[in-house]
Scaffold this active site. Structure first.
Site, PDB file in Angstrom:
ATOM      1  CG  HIS A 123     -37.566  60.533 -18.911  1.00 57.34           C
ATOM      2  ND1 HIS A 123     -37.235  59.267 -19.337  1.00 57.34           N
ATOM      3  CD2 HIS A 123     -36.638  61.362 -19.488  1.00 57.34           C
ATOM      4  CE1 HIS A 123     -36.168  59.314 -20.117  1.00 57.34           C
ATOM      5  NE2 HIS A 123     -35.781  60.572 -20.223  1.00 57.34           N
TER       6      HIS A 123
ATOM      7  CD  GLU B 119     -42.355  57.721 -17.258  1.00 56.01           C
ATOM      8  OE1 GLU B 119     -42.399  56.724 -18.006  1.00 56.01           O
ATOM      9  OE2 GLU B 119     -41.684  58.750 -17.522  1.00 56.01           O
TER      10      GLU B 119
ATOM     11  CB  CYS C 213     -39.259  56.227 -16.027  1.00 56.57           C
ATOM     12  SG  CYS C 213     -38.630  57.815 -16.614  1.00 56.57           S
TER      13      CYS C 213
ATOM     14  CB  THR D  43     -34.959  77.120 -52.767  1.00 60.65           C
ATOM     15  OG1 THR D  43     -35.828  76.202 -53.438  1.00 60.65           O
ATOM     16  CG2 THR D  43     -35.772  77.933 -51.778  1.00 60.65           C
TER      17      THR D  43
ATOM     18  NE  ARG E 110     -40.389  84.835 -40.621  1.00 54.57           N
ATOM     19  CZ  ARG E 110     -39.831  84.079 -41.560  1.00 54.57           C
ATOM     20  NH1 ARG E 110     -38.599  83.616 -41.409  1.00 54.57           N
ATOM     21  NH2 ARG E 110     -40.505  83.755 -42.645  1.00 54.57           N
TER      22      ARG E 110
ATOM     23  N   GLY F 279     -38.009  72.890 -54.099  1.00 57.49           N
ATOM     24  CA  GLY F 279     -38.710  73.221 -55.324  1.00 57.49           C
ATOM     25  C   GLY F 279     -39.175  71.947 -56.003  1.00 57.49           C
TER      26      GLY F 279
ATOM     27  CG  LEU G 248     -34.933  68.790 -53.022  1.00 56.57           C
ATOM     28  CD1 LEU G 248     -33.794  67.813 -53.259  1.00 56.57           C
ATOM     29  CD2 LEU G 248     -34.498  69.895 -52.055  1.00 56.57           C
TER      30      LEU G 248
ATOM     31  CG  PHE H 226     -39.756  63.672 -59.462  1.00 50.33           C
ATOM     32  CD1 PHE H 226     -40.978  63.023 -59.534  1.00 50.33           C
ATOM     33  CD2 PHE H 226     -38.657  63.093 -60.108  1.00 50.33           C
ATOM     34  CE1 PHE H 226     -41.128  61.835 -60.239  1.00 50.33           C
ATOM     35  CE2 PHE H 226     -38.793  61.906 -60.809  1.00 50.33           C
ATOM     36  CZ  PHE H 226     -40.035  61.275 -60.877  1.00 50.33           C
ATOM     37  CB  ALA H 227     -34.741  64.441 -56.438  1.00 50.75           C
TER      38      ALA H 227
END
Length: 370
Positions: free
Chosen positions: A51, A53, A85, A197, A208, A298, A301, A303-304
């Site tokens: 971590h 610290e 920590c 899609t 990329r 798209g 999807l 809106f859903a």
């Protein structure tokens, strides 16, 4: 600007270096200061690694006894993949700890502060809390709710179109904007699209970045009846990125077996109005450890997802182009909302310019569509 603010700002900048490498852990930076000089600094570099610290202690140029540590998040007090920590801070005889924000993780949640104070260490906190909350927004939602933080991304022309009347969409946004999207793909653990899609564009949905850097997100396809083509790139490249196909019980079992035989995972979700229940999908993805998702769906999807209330943030690229067309698609379709008073609103709005494109970012204020 106070010295305390400057040191916490440095810790904040260090924390950002872990973007794309530490999920589902939080982004954390730490700075050790003595006599107004930084004598050690570090950040959480990768999941399972030391971590912030601990890395700060390792980099120290002199004894840290009696020094002050600035750390962006409350030090952990429990044993996980690494020792606590807070115990390391006590062992190294730090005199004071300045904390950016408390950790809502039930395993920590104030216990780190208590351990420090019980050992005579002075504790102060509250610096850069708003900035740090945004930086760790994915972690904060996931650790408390066990479901992914969802970012809805759209790219549209000035008149609100995502493609011309012929369906041509390459390219709505400019190169800088598209590069920015790949940075976001690197930050989030998953990327979500609808099967339409995949059928229309046959995308790879990989990251990329320059010099081949970056992490590929888990590719998730919402496909209620398993219509995904078996020849599509997304199901034939398991060595490049994992693919999950989310279906309902209506999907053909033979097709599902073929998808799995190609090295992919199938998730069967509850059904809502004959389609994948997106809330149930989020729950299952959370169980699998996916803490953040970029939704590149798209119009249907999108809106859903808004209707289901799973979207937390929207990023919208707006290109200074006008193409018109009454039947040209917009970023969000579906049935739509009947009254303006019920519109889904954004807050905490940020606007920046990428070349000639504008990027608008905001959090969902309140989902009235659910």
């Amino acid at each position: 600007m106070s010295k305390e603010y400057q040191y916490m700002q440095r810790a904040f900048e260090l924390a950002k270096k872990g973007i794309g490498s530490v999920n589902p852990n939080p982004l954390v930076g730490a700075v050790i200061v003595r006599d107004n000089e930084i004598i050690g600094e570090g950040y959480h570099e990768f999941f399972g690694g030391p971590h912030a610290e601990v890395n700060a202690f390792r980099s120290a140029t002199e004894s840290v006894e009696g020094a002050t540590m600035f750390v962006t998040l409350e030090p952990c007090s429990h044993y996980g993949k690494t020792p606590p920590c807070a115990e390391a801070i006590v062992k190294n005889k730090i005199a004071k700890v300045v904390i950016g924000m408390l950790d809502p993780n039930p395993l920590v949640a104030g216990k780190g502060v208590k351990l420090l104070e019980d050992n005579g260490i002075e504790v102060e906190y509250g610096y850069l809390c708003e900035e740090l909350s945004y930086l760790n927004r994915v972690f904060l939602k996931f650790i408390q709710n066990k479901v992914p933080y969802v970012v809805l991304k759209t790219a549209m022309t000035l008149d609100g179109k995502i493609a011309s009347k012929t369906g041509d969409s390459r390219w709505v946004s400019n190169e800088m904007s598209r590069a920015h999207v790949h940075q976001i793909r690197n930050e989030l653990a998953g990327i979500l699209v609808g099967v339409d899609t995949v059928i229309a564009d046959d995308p790879m949905l990989t990251t990329r970045l320059k010099k081949g850097e970056g992490r590929n997100p888990v590719r998730i396809v919402v496909d209620s009846t398993a219509r995904i083509p078996l020849h599509s790139k997304i199901v034939n490249t398991p060595s490049q990125a994992k693919t999950i196909v989310a279906v309902t019980e209506k999907a053909d079992s033979i097709k599902l077996k073929q998808i799995e035989e190609l090295g992919n995972t199938v998730l069967v979700t509850k059904s809502r109005n004959g389609r994948v229940d997106l809330s149930d999908l989020m729950r299952q993805l959370g169980v699998s450890g996916i803490d953040g998702i970029l939704l590149e769906g798209g119009a249907t999807l999108n809106f859903a997802a808004l209707e289901a209330g799973i979207v937390d943030e929207v990023i919208s690229f707006i290109a200074p182009k006008i193409i018109g067309g009454a039947n040209s698609k917009s970023p969000v379709g579906g049935e739509g909302i009947e009254w303006m008073k019920d519109a889904i609103e954004l807050e905490s709005i940020k606007i920046e310019q990428l070349g000639n494109d504008l990027l608008l970012t905001g959090k969902i204020k309140k989902n009235k569509c659910r």
